[in-house]
Design a protein around this motif. Structure first.
Motif, PDB file in Angstrom:
ATOM      1  N   UNK A  69       5.795  -1.512  -0.463  1.00 47.08           N
ATOM      2  CA  UNK A  69       5.792  -1.908   0.938  1.00 47.08           C
ATOM      3  C   UNK A  69       4.375  -2.197   1.397  1.00 47.08           C
ATOM      4  N   UNK A  70       4.243  -3.256   2.197  1.00 45.83           N
ATOM      5  CA  UNK A  70       2.969  -3.583   2.797  1.00 45.83           C
ATOM      6  C   UNK A  70       2.770  -2.826   4.092  1.00 45.83           C
ATOM      7  N   UNK A 120       0.794  -1.222   0.000  1.00 42.15           N
ATOM      8  CA  UNK A 120       0.000   0.000   0.000  1.00 42.15           C
ATOM      9  C   UNK A 120       0.827   1.274   0.000  1.00 42.15           C
ATOM     10  N   UNK A 121       2.136   1.134  -0.209  1.00 45.15           N
ATOM     11  CA  UNK A 121       2.998   2.320  -0.233  1.00 45.15           C
ATOM     12  C   UNK A 121       4.052   2.115  -1.307  1.00 45.15           C
ATOM     13  N   UNK A 142      10.771  -3.812   5.674  1.00 39.81           N
ATOM     14  CA  UNK A 142      11.266  -2.783   4.781  1.00 39.81           C
ATOM     15  C   UNK A 142      10.651  -2.800   3.404  1.00 39.81           C
ATOM     16  N   UNK A 143      11.294  -2.055   2.504  1.00 46.25           N
ATOM     17  CA  UNK A 143      10.834  -1.920   1.128  1.00 46.25           C
ATOM     18  C   UNK A 143      11.357  -3.068   0.266  1.00 46.25           C
ATOM     19  N   UNK A 160       0.522   6.552  -1.915  1.00 44.76           N
ATOM     20  CA  UNK A 160      -0.127   5.545  -1.094  1.00 44.76           C
ATOM     21  C   UNK A 160      -1.327   4.981  -1.834  1.00 44.76           C
ATOM     22  N   UNK A 207      12.488  -3.491  -3.569  1.00 46.82           N
ATOM     23  CA  UNK A 207      12.864  -2.615  -4.673  1.00 46.82           C
ATOM     24  C   UNK A 207      12.848  -3.329  -6.011  1.00 46.82           C
ATOM     25  N   UNK A 208      12.559  -2.567  -7.072  1.00 42.11           N
ATOM     26  CA  UNK A 208      12.858  -3.005  -8.418  1.00 42.11           C
ATOM     27  C   UNK A 208      14.360  -2.923  -8.654  1.00 42.11           C
ATOM     28  N   UNK A 260       6.415   9.753  -3.612  1.00 40.99           N
ATOM     29  CA  UNK A 260       5.804   8.502  -3.164  1.00 40.99           C
ATOM     30  C   UNK A 260       4.294   8.607  -3.294  1.00 40.99           C
ATOM     31  N   UNK A 294      20.518   6.609  -2.304  1.00 42.54           N
ATOM     32  CA  UNK A 294      19.191   6.784  -2.918  1.00 42.54           C
ATOM     33  C   UNK A 294      18.454   7.935  -2.233  1.00 42.54           C
ATOM     34  N   UNK A 295      17.831   8.778  -3.045  1.00 38.46           N
ATOM     35  CA  UNK A 295      17.075   9.903  -2.501  1.00 38.46           C
ATOM     36  C   UNK A 295      15.627   9.791  -2.918  1.00 38.46           C
ATOM     37  N   UNK A 296      14.739   9.899  -1.953  1.00 42.64           N
ATOM     38  CA  UNK A 296      13.312   9.848  -2.233  1.00 42.64           C
ATOM     39  C   UNK A 296      12.902  11.060  -3.070  1.00 42.64           C
ATOM     40  N   UNK A 311      14.821   3.972  -8.905  1.00 44.90           N
ATOM     41  CA  UNK A 311      14.308   2.732  -8.335  1.00 44.90           C
ATOM     42  C   UNK A 311      12.874   2.931  -7.874  1.00 44.90           C
ATOM     43  N   UNK A 363      12.870   6.357  -5.837  1.00 45.11           N
ATOM     44  CA  UNK A 363      14.152   6.906  -5.420  1.00 45.11           C
ATOM     45  C   UNK A 363      15.018   7.199  -6.643  1.00 45.11           C
TER      46      UNK A 363
END
Lengths: 112, 114
Positions: free
Chosen positions: A93-94, A31-32, A99-100, A51, A102-103, A49, A44-46, A89, A36
């Motif tokens: 995340x559930x 759900x999230x 954690x996340x 939801x 990633x692709x 994002x 990595x920088x966000x 990237x 990055x």
């Protein structure tokens, strides 16, 4: 567990054109979905994002769309500039504390 | 930038030696994570912590252990390093885990096992 597929692995676009990177996920409970940007040798920088209760989100030249039914989400960058060149990237995340996932990343190249 | 410091930033060591990486945060965030990044694999979760002395395994936890004795520090230990553990290790923090707050990353530790 969750599996995230990301395409393409490399994307070359002309400066000023748009770029689109696509990701699919496997766990319908996710759900999230953050994106990055990582420059060579950096962290990595966000950048944006989204939801699961939202279908689209924009921040200046960057937008993310989410299709929960199809379990895919995309990053859209408009009016690309040389400083957009980097590896991007996606992640999912559930609702748990873990954690996340990633692709594997997309190397975006902006051609002058 | 989030107040995250990883140390050391670079390390070269030999197979079979123990190695400890440190992640220090000044944000008082509850959740901390260790990821490794390898070419062609993106970032993969090793271990995470949801509070002092509360830790759990991630996707690639074999060969790694962690400890968190205080909120600000999260340690990653390779008990007996192997060449397959050569990687770039990133620490991340988030204020909350269950409500999907953003994760912010440290600058990474480049670890080479010879």
């Amino acid at each position: 567990g969750e599996n995230v597929e990301q395409h393409p692995s490399t994307l070359s676009v002309q400066e000023g054109d748009s770029a689109v990177i696509k990701c699919t996920y496997s766990d319908s409970a996710s759900n999230y979905f953050p994106w990055y940007k990582q420059e060579l040798g950096k962290r990595p920088q966000l950048i944006i994002d989204i939801r699961s209760n939202v279908g689209e989100k924009k921040d200046q030249r960057i937008a993310v769309t989410l299709n929960k039914t199809a379990k895919h989400f995309s990053l859209h960058i408009t009016e690309t500039q040389p400083e957009d060149s980097a590896v991007y990237f996606c992640a999912a995340k559930g609702g748990g504390a873990d954690g996340l996932t990633f692709g594997k990343g997309t190397h975006l190249i902006i051609q002058p | 930038d989030a107040g995250i410091t990883q140390s050391p930033r670079h390390k070269v060591t030999e197979t079979g030696t123990p190695v400890t990486l440190r992640c220090h945060q000044t944000e008082n965030h509850r959740y901390m994570y260790w990821y490794r990044q390898d070419p062609g694999h993106g970032l993969r979760l090793i271990h995470y912590s949801y509070g002092v002395k509360d830790t759990d395994k991630g996707e690639v936890s074999d060969g790694y252990s962690v400890s968190r004795s205080k909120t600000e520090d999260f340690l990653l230990t390779l008990e007996s390093a192997t060449s397959s553990q050569t990687s770039v290790y990133f620490c991340a923090i988030s204020e909350w885990g269950f409500s999907n707050q953003p994760q912010h990353f440290g600058d990474g530790t480049r670890l080479s096992i010879l």
